[in-house]
Design a protein around this motif. Structure first.
Motif, PDB file in Angstrom:
ATOM      1  N   THR A 259       0.841  -1.192   0.000  1.00  0.00           N
ATOM      2  CA  THR A 259       0.000   0.000   0.000  1.00  0.00           C
ATOM      3  C   THR A 259       0.879   1.246   0.000  1.00  0.00           C
ATOM      4  N   SER A 260       0.294   2.375  -0.389  1.00  0.00           N
ATOM      5  CA  SER A 260       1.076   3.611  -0.420  1.00  0.00           C
ATOM      6  C   SER A 260       1.471   4.035   0.998  1.00  0.00           C
ATOM      7  N   SER A 263       4.460   1.948   1.791  1.00  0.00           N
ATOM      8  CA  SER A 263       5.615   2.372   0.995  1.00  0.00           C
ATOM      9  C   SER A 263       6.293   3.574   1.635  1.00  0.00           C
ATOM     10  N   VAL A 277      -0.201  10.729   2.015  1.00  0.00           N
ATOM     11  CA  VAL A 277       0.043  10.124   0.704  1.00  0.00           C
ATOM     12  C   VAL A 277      -1.018   9.074   0.397  1.00  0.00           C
ATOM     13  N   GLN A 278      -1.391   8.285   1.411  1.00  0.00           N
ATOM     14  CA  GLN A 278      -2.429   7.276   1.226  1.00  0.00           C
ATOM     15  C   GLN A 278      -3.747   7.927   0.799  1.00  0.00           C
ATOM     16  N   PHE A 281      -3.455   8.994  -2.879  1.00  0.00           N
ATOM     17  CA  PHE A 281      -3.601   7.857  -3.787  1.00  0.00           C
ATOM     18  C   PHE A 281      -5.056   7.409  -3.849  1.00  0.00           C
ATOM     19  N   ILE A 284      -7.139   9.835  -5.979  1.00  0.00           N
ATOM     20  CA  ILE A 284      -6.863   9.659  -7.406  1.00  0.00           C
ATOM     21  C   ILE A 284      -7.550   8.399  -7.928  1.00  0.00           C
ATOM     22  N   ALA A 285      -7.449   7.306  -7.179  1.00  0.00           N
ATOM     23  CA  ALA A 285      -8.092   6.054  -7.596  1.00  0.00           C
ATOM     24  C   ALA A 285      -9.597   6.216  -7.665  1.00  0.00           C
ATOM     25  N   ILE A 316      -5.800   0.066  -4.066  1.00  0.00           N
ATOM     26  CA  ILE A 316      -5.076   1.329  -3.925  1.00  0.00           C
ATOM     27  C   ILE A 316      -5.623   2.145  -2.764  1.00  0.00           C
ATOM     28  N   PRO A 376       2.586   0.347  -5.266  1.00  0.00           N
ATOM     29  CA  PRO A 376       1.365   1.162  -5.377  1.00  0.00           C
ATOM     30  C   PRO A 376       1.386   2.098  -6.579  1.00  0.00           C
ATOM     31  N   LEU A 377       2.566   2.644  -6.904  1.00  0.00           N
ATOM     32  CA  LEU A 377       2.683   3.540  -8.047  1.00  0.00           C
ATOM     33  C   LEU A 377       2.436   2.779  -9.352  1.00  0.00           C
ATOM     34  N   LEU A 380      -1.283   2.044  -9.558  1.00  0.00           N
ATOM     35  CA  LEU A 380      -2.033   3.240  -9.931  1.00  0.00           C
ATOM     36  C   LEU A 380      -1.890   3.535 -11.423  1.00  0.00           C
TER      37      LEU A 380
END
Length: 392
Positions: A259-260, A263, A277-278, A281, A284-285, A316, A376-377, A380
C-alpha cells in the motif's frame, strides 16, 4: 473452445508466470523449510494463517469467546496446541467471520486446513474460468503465483476473490445469489468498499437488497449467539491492534503490505505523511474509477475489465492490505482473457503492463524486500491505463 494460438494478453500472463513463479516457489520454500528443520520460532505453523482461523473457530465452538479477541489469551490457547515455541497469533477479523470459522471448530486442524485449501481453489477457479471450455485459463488459475501463496500460507485470498468476482458476475443474472456472495464479504469488509457504489451505478437493486439483508443477518447472528460483548471485544482489542501493527509493526508482515501508506513508512517517513500520501492515492483512484463508471454505459452486468478496475481501485484505496489480497486483481485479469473484454491493440497490452500487473503481487513484495516500495505507483499507473482503455 480452445484457440490454437493464445491471445497477446494470455501470452503475457504465461510469460509473467514463467518468470515470477520460480521466485514465488523459492520464497515459499525458504519460508516453510524451518517448520521441518527447526522449532517454531516465528509464531507460525503449516498453513499458518489458516491456523488462526481454526483456533478462533475452536474457541468459539467451545464457548471460550473471551479468548478470541484477547491477544494474550489467544496466544496462550495457540501455545496449548503448538507448544511454547508458538509466538504471535491473533484473530483480527470481525464477528461475522466467527460464524464461518466456528463451523470447523469441532474438526482437527489438518482436516480444516485441507477443506479450507480445496474450497478456496475450487471457488476461485469457478469464479474466474470455465472448467469445460477454458483449459488454458483453468491451468493458469491453478499455477498462478498467488494461488500457491494462498494455499501454502493458508490465506483467504482465493475465497474472498471468489465472492468479490462471482458476486459481480452474477449481479444481473442471479441477483439474490450475487447479493448473498457480496454480503458475505463481511468476513473481510474493507475489500468491499467500492461494491455498493458499483452496484448503484449499474442499478442492481435486487442484488443490493440481498447483500444488505445478508450483511444484517451476519452482523445480528453473532450478537444473538454470543451477546454484544463480542462486538465490544472486537472494537476495543482487535481494531486497535491492527492500527498498531500498521503504524508500528516490523518484519516480514510489513513488507507484505503493498500500500502507499506502507511504501512511505518503509522509506522512513512519518505516519502523518504516510497517511497523507495514502489519502492522495485513494482520491486519485476514486476519481479514476468514478470517471470510468460515469462514461461507461449501463449493460448486462460487470465484465472482466469492470471487475479488474474495481479490484485495482479497492487495493489502492486501502492502507492495510497484503500482497495476497491482490488475488482480486489476478482474478480480474483472468476474466479479461476469458472474455476478450480489453482491446488487444491498446497501450496497456502493447506496453506489457498487462503482464506486469499479473506479476505485481510477488514482484512488489520482492521490491519491498530490496528497499524499492513502488508497487502502489505501478498499480495506480495500471489502473489509469485500464480506465482509459476502450472495451473490445
Amino acid at each position: 473452445m480452445i484457440h490454437n494460438h493464445p491471445s497477446p494478453m494470455l501470452k503475457q500472463l504465461l510469460v509473467a508466470t514463467s518468470l515470477i513463479l520460480p521466485c514465488t516457489l523459492l520464497l515459499l520454500t525458504l519460508d516453510q523449510l524451518p517448520f521441518f528443520t527447526h522449532q517454531l520460532d516465528r509464531g507460525q505453523t503449516i498453513g499458518r494463517d489458516a491456523f488462526n482461523f481454526w483456533m478462533a473457530g475452536k474457541l468459539a465452538f467451545e464457548g471460550n469467546l473471551r479468548q478470541v479477541y484477547d491477544n494474550a489469551e489467544f496466544i496462550s490457547a495457540a501455545q496449548g496446541v503448538l507448544g511454547q515455541g508458538a509466538g504471535l497469533h491473533v484473530f483480527p477479523y470481525p464477528p461475522p467471520a466467527l460464524l464461518f470459522v466456528a463451523a470447523f471448530g469441532w474438526a482437527p486442524y489438518w482436516l480444516s486446513l485441507l477443506f479450507w485449501s480445496i474450497a478456496g481453489l475450487v471457488a476461485f477457479s469457478l469464479a474466474t474460468t470455465s472448467w469445460r471450455s477454458d483449459q488454458r485459463l483453468l491451468l493458469l488459475s491453478l499455477i498462478a503465483p498467488l494461488t500457491f501463496c494462498n494455499i501454502i500460507l493458508g490465506q483467504n485470498g482465493l475465497l474472498i476473490a471468489a465472492l468479490f468476482i462471482g458476486g459481480l458476475r452474477l449481479a444481473k443474472s442471479r441477483p439474490i445469489l450475487a447479493g448473498i456472495m457480496i454480503g458475505s464479504i463481511a468476513f473481510k469488509p474493507t475489500l468491499a468498499i467500492l461494491l455498493p457504489f458499483a452496484l448503484l451505478l449499474e442499478r442492481c437493486w435486487l442484488t443490493i437488497a440481498a447483500a444488505a439483508a445478508t450483511l444484517i443477518v451476519l452482523c445480528v447472528l453473532p450478537t444473538l449467539l454470543w451477546g454484544t460483548g463480542i462486538w465490544q471485544d472486537y472494537m476495543q482489542q482487535a481494531v486497535p491492534f491492527q492500527q498498531q501493527l500498521l503504524e508500528h509493526g516490523t518484519g516480514l508482515a510489513q513488507l507484505m503490505k503493498l500500500t502507499s501508506f506502507m511504501s512511505m513508512s518503509l522509506l522512513g517517513f512519518s505516519n502523518d505523511i504516510a497517511y497523507q500520501v495514502q489519502i492522495g492515492f485513494a482520491l486519485i483512484a476514486l476519481g479514476l474509477v468514478t470517471r470510468y463508471a460515469l462514461c461507461r454505459r449501463i449493460k448486462g452486468g460487470f465484465d472482466g475489465l469492470d471487475i479488474t478496475i474495481l479490484a485495482s481501485a479497492t487495493l489502492i484505496m486501502l492502507p492495510y492490505a497484503h500482497f495476497y489480497d491482490m488475488t482480486l486483481l489476478i482474478g480480474g485479469l483472468l476474466l479479461i482473457c476469458k472474455e476478450h473484454s480489453l482491446n488487444e491493440e491498446s497501450f496497456i497490452v502493447r506496453s506489457g503492463m498487462f503482464g506486469t500487473l499479473w506479476a505485481l503481487p510477488i514482484a512488489g513484495l520482492l521490491l519491498n524486500i530490496i528497499g524499492l516500495p513502488v508497487a502502489p505507483l505501478i498499480l495506480l499507473g495500471g489502473l489509469a491505463l485500464l480506465c482509459y482503455t476502450p472495451h473490445r
